[in-house]
Design an enzyme around this catalytic site. Structure first.
Site, PDB file in Angstrom:
ATOM      1  N   ASP A 300       8.376   8.931 -62.920  1.00 25.89           N
ATOM      2  CA  ASP A 300       8.876   8.093 -61.833  1.00 25.89           C
ATOM      3  C   ASP A 300      10.135   8.657 -61.160  1.00 25.89           C
ATOM      4  O   ASP A 300      10.349   8.438 -59.978  1.00 25.89           O
ATOM      5  CB  ASP A 300       9.142   6.676 -62.342  1.00 25.89           C
ATOM      6  CG  ASP A 300       7.836   5.914 -62.564  1.00 25.89           C
ATOM      7  OD1 ASP A 300       6.861   6.180 -61.837  1.00 25.89           O
ATOM      8  OD2 ASP A 300       7.781   5.074 -63.471  1.00 25.89           O
ATOM      9  N   ASN A 383       4.930  -1.782 -58.552  1.00 24.18           N
ATOM     10  CA  ASN A 383       4.707  -3.068 -59.209  1.00 24.18           C
ATOM     11  C   ASN A 383       5.754  -3.392 -60.273  1.00 24.18           C
ATOM     12  O   ASN A 383       6.140  -4.524 -60.469  1.00 24.18           O
ATOM     13  CB  ASN A 383       3.320  -3.075 -59.858  1.00 24.18           C
ATOM     14  CG  ASN A 383       3.118  -1.845 -60.724  1.00 24.18           C
ATOM     15  OD1 ASN A 383       3.050  -0.734 -60.191  1.00 24.18           O
ATOM     16  ND2 ASN A 383       3.063  -2.001 -62.022  1.00 24.18           N
ATOM     17  N   TYR A 384       6.221  -2.352 -60.999  1.00 20.69           N
ATOM     18  CA  TYR A 384       7.119  -2.568 -62.135  1.00 20.69           C
ATOM     19  C   TYR A 384       8.570  -2.611 -61.678  1.00 20.69           C
ATOM     20  O   TYR A 384       8.944  -1.929 -60.728  1.00 20.69           O
ATOM     21  CB  TYR A 384       6.978  -1.415 -63.142  1.00 20.69           C
ATOM     22  CG  TYR A 384       6.386  -1.831 -64.474  1.00 20.69           C
ATOM     23  CD1 TYR A 384       7.139  -2.556 -65.386  1.00 20.69           C
ATOM     24  CD2 TYR A 384       5.080  -1.500 -64.820  1.00 20.69           C
ATOM     25  CE1 TYR A 384       6.601  -2.944 -66.606  1.00 20.69           C
ATOM     26  CE2 TYR A 384       4.539  -1.877 -66.039  1.00 20.69           C
ATOM     27  CZ  TYR A 384       5.301  -2.598 -66.925  1.00 20.69           C
ATOM     28  OH  TYR A 384       4.775  -2.982 -68.123  1.00 20.69           O
TER      29      TYR A 384
HETATM   30 CU   LIG Z   1       4.534  -1.808 -69.581  1.00 22.03          CU
END
Ligand SMILES: [Cu+2]
Length: 641
Positions: A300, A383-384
């Site tokens: 990420d 999303n996270y």
């Molecule tokens: Cu997770």
């Protein structure tokens, strides 16, 4: 009640060489790169990052910028010198493989737009009963390890596809299965559409606004934080002082929140602890083989950028009490300067008991309450949502608390099917098992620049002559003198000491801090898998190297579309350099193996993971003995405040 502490915002004085880039500096950097004239009009920028090594050694502010010219299929790493008065000049251009810089927000948006106009994509949506592509989200996902041979040399992404029933709907609750566009990020082409068969579009919504799942509970009474005399911290530009701690706050495009020069004021003396602390990389592999899931393994930070994805915090919601916010500035993909208001939050918290003892013979009791200073930021990766909380305590300890929340990355599943490698969270929606690895970088400076790393564990005394009662247990200290990668083992109390080479405590031991990794996991996938080859750094829990300004990112400079296994700490360590009394860099790797629960849906209550950095013979006794008693403590103990 929350109040903004004075001085919040973007500090206006660039007083220190390590200060984050200011909006005016970023404007100047973009102008200097464009002025060269070699870049086309569609050029995208991937970050502007201060060369901290040069800044520390010389005070000069040099910046590295990545420019991707999609028309020319070229990318450059440009060195820009800030010449003061907010002007800049580009002094060096190095061409880099154009597939390798991370994906920019502009590329993501353009790729999604191209899909929405592609007849093959629209036809695949229609097969699933979706006729309004404007309600469809397409996230550009990195494709490392899965670049099709026929597209070698192209800058690519694959798309995860999500559907909303209306504009305000949560698309991450309606994954569209068996539909994967492969996209060229430079030409804007949708190269192909993989359609492996329509699945039922999830019907149940996953919104999580107030009232979406029935009325809010009504029995919650106010709980307010009052700090009538102001905060106990002081801020000067980017420098913070609180309860004998002092450090500098920073922010970079790739790592987001960074702390520098963490030191403790001990009896009038400033004693260094860490030169630099940041979360250096995040790696998230998924364990599902279905057509929309098998490629999911993401760096990420190195493939997108933590700074780029840092979100603005809101007063009174993320933090409570008297809050100091630091804004952050970024070079955006289109060359403009983006200010993230309230990117970093700083506040104090009561944290329960610091220490306590009751003399049961006399009834005398002493208790102190613990206060901590929290410096935090949130990064939203599609999303996270990940929270990074650096906690400083009055007992001399430092903690990184990682908070995982947001929305699970889910997959579409057919009627009546059971997910082989996940859990059901809603009808036709399954959440694959996955892991989150957070790799920290800690440049240590415990009582001086040169430190020694010592591994500690417990083991039984095996010499019978020394162990007549069989109860003897040794604490074994093993110096680690060559760069290395070690595994955590809490069953034998394994931890590591970061020892000073310059100072000893009153027992003759080197002064030290102790590093403990409280949460770990390990990779379970096949050693021949793409994930295993791409991210070897997750195979161990602590890596140690000597400082090298060229070795900045544990997973390599450019993990995006890297040949699996190319670049990163496992390559650096082949040199087997000495770390004995070196400028030591530690890379703890914290892993969370996430077997999803239905309760993680539709928005996941915060899950936590920790790294602790505690004084271990740094002081001669508890450094918290001078913390005063709570002001109003009733003798019967009925209420303390
Ligand atoms: Cu997770």
């Amino acid at each position: 009640m929350s109040t903004l502490a004075p001085g919040s915002g973007f500090p206006t004085t660039a007083a220190h060489p390590l200060d984050p880039l200011s909006p005016a500096e970023i404007d100047a950097i973009a102008a200097a790169v464009r002025a060269d004239g070699r870049l086309g009009g569609l050029t995208r920028f991937w970050g502007a990052t201060l060369d901290e090594d040069v800044a520390r050694r010389t005070g000069e502010r040099r910046v590295e910028v990545h420019a991707i010219d999609p028309e020319a299929h070229r990318a450059y790493r440009v060195t820009v010198r800030l010449t003061g008065d907010d002007s800049a000049e580009a002094i060096e251009w190095t061409e880099v493989d154009h597939t390798r810089p991370g994906i920019t927000s502009a590329e993501s948006r353009a790729a999604a737009a191209a899909c929405r106009e592609d007849p093959r994509f629209l036809e695949a949506l229609a097969k699933r009963g979706i006729h309004d592509a404007s309600l469809v989200w397409i996230d550009a996902e990195t494709i490392g390890g899965f670049v099709p041979e026929k597209y070698a040399g192209r800058r690519l992404a694959w798309g995860s596809v999500w559907y909303r029933t209306h504009e305000a709907d949560n698309g991450y609750a309606r994954p569209i299965g068996n539909l994967v566009p492969i996209m060229d990020l430079e030409t804007g082409e949708v190269l192909e559409i993989e359609d492996t068969g329509a699945l039922p579009v999830p019907q149940e919504g996953g919104n999580h606004r107030s009232g979406d799942w029935g009325p809010d509970r009504t029995d919650l009474k106010p709980l307010e934080i009052h700090q009538p005399e102001g905060p106990s911290f002081t801020v000067d530009g980017w420098e913070v002082r609180w309860q004998k701690w002092r450090f500098r706050v920073g922010f970079t495009y790739r790592e987001g929140l960074v702390l520098y020069d963490i030191a403790y004021e001990d009896d009038g003396e400033t004693r260094s602890v860490l030169k630099r602390a940041a979360v250096n990389e995040m790696y998230v592999p998924y364990f599902d083989t279905s057509p929309t899931q098998f490629r999911k393994n993401f760096f990420d930070w190195g493939e997108y950028g933590a700074g780029q994805m840092t979100t603005s915090l809101t007063l009174g919601c993320d933090c409570l009490g008297l809050i100091h916010y630091f804004d952050a500035a970024l070079l955006d993909a289109d060359g403009s300067t983006r200010l993230i208001k309230n990117a970093i939050c700083m506040h104090e918290e009561d944290f329960g008991t610091l220490h306590k003892h009751v003399n049961s013979r006399t009834g005398e009791g002493e208790v102190r309450r613990m206060r901590r200073l929290v410096v935090s930021s949130f990064v939203t990766v599609a999303n996270y949502d990940y929270g990074f909380y650096w906690n400083f305590y009055q007992d001399g300890s430092i903690e990184l608390e990682l908070r995982l929340t947001g929305i699970l990355s889910v997959a579409n599943i057919g009627d009546g099917e059971e997910p082989p490698y996940g859990r059901m969270v809603a009808p036709n929606v399954q959440a694959p098992t996955h892991q989150h690895y957070f790799a920290l970088r800690l440049d240590t400076a415990v009582d001086g620049e040169r430190n020694r790393l010592v591994e500690v564990h417990a083991e039984p005394e095996t010499d019978p002559a020394k162990n007549p009662y069989g109860n003897a247990v040794k604490t074994v200290r093993t110096p680690l003198t060559t760069e290395t990668a070690r595994d955590n083992d809490p069953t034998i109390a394994r931890h590591w000491r970061i020892e000073s080479t310059a100072r000893r405590n009153r027992y003759g031991e080197p002064t030290a801090f102790r590093l403990a990794i409280k949460n770990t996991t390990r990779p379970f996938y096949d050693p021949e898998s793409v994930a295993a080859k791409r991210a070897p750094f997750v195979n161990h829990h602590l890596w140690a190297t000597p400082y090298d300004p060229e070795q900045r990112y544990i997973g390599g400079e450019y993990p995006n579309q890297a040949e699996p296994g190319e670049g990163g700490i496992h390559e650096w360590q082949q040199a087997q350099r000495s770390i004995d009394g070196a400028e030591l860099v530690l890379w703890p790797v914290v892993g969370v193996h996430h077997i999803v629960r239905p309760e993680d849906w539709p928005i996941m209550p915060v899950e936590r993971a920790y790294v602790r950095i505690d004084p271990d013979g740094f002081f001669d006794r508890s450094p918290a003995l001078d913390v005063p008693p709570p002001k109003a403590c009733h003798p019967d103990g009925s209420s303390c405040h």
